[in-house]
Design an enzyme around this catalytic site. Structure first.
Site, PDB file in Angstrom:
ATOM      1  N   ASP A  67      26.318  33.483  38.623  1.00 29.14           N
ATOM      2  CA  ASP A  67      27.663  33.703  39.157  1.00 29.14           C
ATOM      3  C   ASP A  67      28.285  32.385  39.641  1.00 29.14           C
ATOM      4  OD1 ASP A  67      29.882  35.153  39.846  1.00 29.14           O
ATOM      5  OD2 ASP A  67      29.063  35.905  41.734  1.00 29.14           O
ATOM      6  N   ASN A  87      32.672  43.898  34.046  1.00 29.14           N
ATOM      7  CA  ASN A  87      33.441  42.693  33.717  1.00 29.14           C
ATOM      8  C   ASN A  87      34.590  42.952  32.729  1.00 29.14           C
ATOM      9  OD1 ASN A  87      30.547  40.504  34.033  1.00 29.14           O
ATOM     10  ND2 ASN A  87      32.204  40.808  35.493  1.00 29.14           N
TER      11      ASN A  87
END
Ligand code: IPE
Ligand code: IPE
Ligand code: MG
Length: 243
Positions: free
Chosen positions: A21, A69
């Site tokens: 991330d 996502n």
């Protein structure tokens, strides 16, 4: 393989899973588009994979794209999908030659067929390898995986292949995408967020966690080594009393 600078052998994790991330913030900090960060992030994967044998890591699982996502802009999603395709095309030969066995987990049904073909080809090209098992989670969500597994399990019950009274905690993992993998020993999340965002929910029940501030495009093999050493010093009790 790069020289790992350690002297003492590491009693480290066998299976490391990483929530990669921070690509967007890394790019934003440089005044660049988010995709620039994703490209830089993709380049980090090779170094990390190459560091694994020296650290005793046999299984590496990386979270590349979650079932959530898709909520991002169409441009970012399309850019990521095209990056995945280019990554596979570019890396297949090196991965195959370096003894890396690649697998993908996640729901392939929502992915475009060209990408799925490339994923199949990479899995096929590396299926004889055993040095490091690299698993890429793409359109992966832990809840989605458990739901898909439960559906298959229910079908086996409905069609008489499985008796409800035989279902126990060994049963469901056989239906998960990860059925051939051991559970992760260590889960690392970069970028300072302390949440798991739907990653390996069932499998990480007893994993050790490391939440580190480094943004994924800045993550290095040295940092991985530091985390593996600190893992080696932990006492994993699995509910029992200290040894
Ligand atoms: C991780 O980086 C990559 C994916 C989720 C695809 P992010 O894109 O989430 O980066 P941040 O969290 O916005 O910085
Ligand atoms: C998790 O990161 C998914 C991946 C790294 C692929 P996100 O950036 O999507 O997670 P949230 O939205 O911060 O929870
Ligand atoms: Mg993020």
């Amino acid at each position: 393989m790069p020289d790992t600078p350690h002297t003492a052998p590491i009693d480290g994790p066998h299976h490391v899973a990483i929530i990669m991330d921070g690509n967007g913030r890394w790019a934003q900090a440089r005044g660049r588009p988010r995709l620039f960060g994703h490209q830089a992030g993709a380049r980090r994967v090779r170094d990390v994979v190459e560091a694994c044998p020296g650290l005793g890591i046999k299984y590496l699982t990386v979270f590349a794209f979650s079932t959530e996502n898709w909520k991002r802009t169409q441009a970012e999603v399309a850019g990521l999908m095209s990056l995945f395709k280019r990554y596979i095309i570019k890396e297949t030969k090196t991965l195959a030659q370096n003894g890396i066995r690649v697998r993908f987990i996640g729901d392939r049904l929502r992915l475009d067929s060209k990408l799925v073909d490339l994923m199949d080809t990479l899995e096929e090209a590396t299926k004889g390898n055993d040095l490091v098992h690299l698993t890429i989670a793409l359109n992966y969500g832990g809840r989605d995986e458990v739901a898909r597994a439960t559906k298959r399990l229910a079908l086996d019950v409905a069609e008489g292949r499985l008796r409800p009274e035989d279902v126990d905690e060994e049963t469901l993992p056989k239906y998960l995408d990860t059925h051939v993998l051991p559970d992760p020993d260590l889960v690392i999340r970069t970028s300072g967020e302390a949440r798991i965002s739907n990653f390996l929910l069932w499998q990480s029940a007893y994993s050790e966690y490391e939440f580190i501030d480094t943004l994924w495009p800045d993550f290095t093999a040295e940092e991985l080594e530091r985390l593996c050493r600190s893992y080696g010093a932990r006492d994993r009790r699995f509910g029992a009393i200290p040894a």
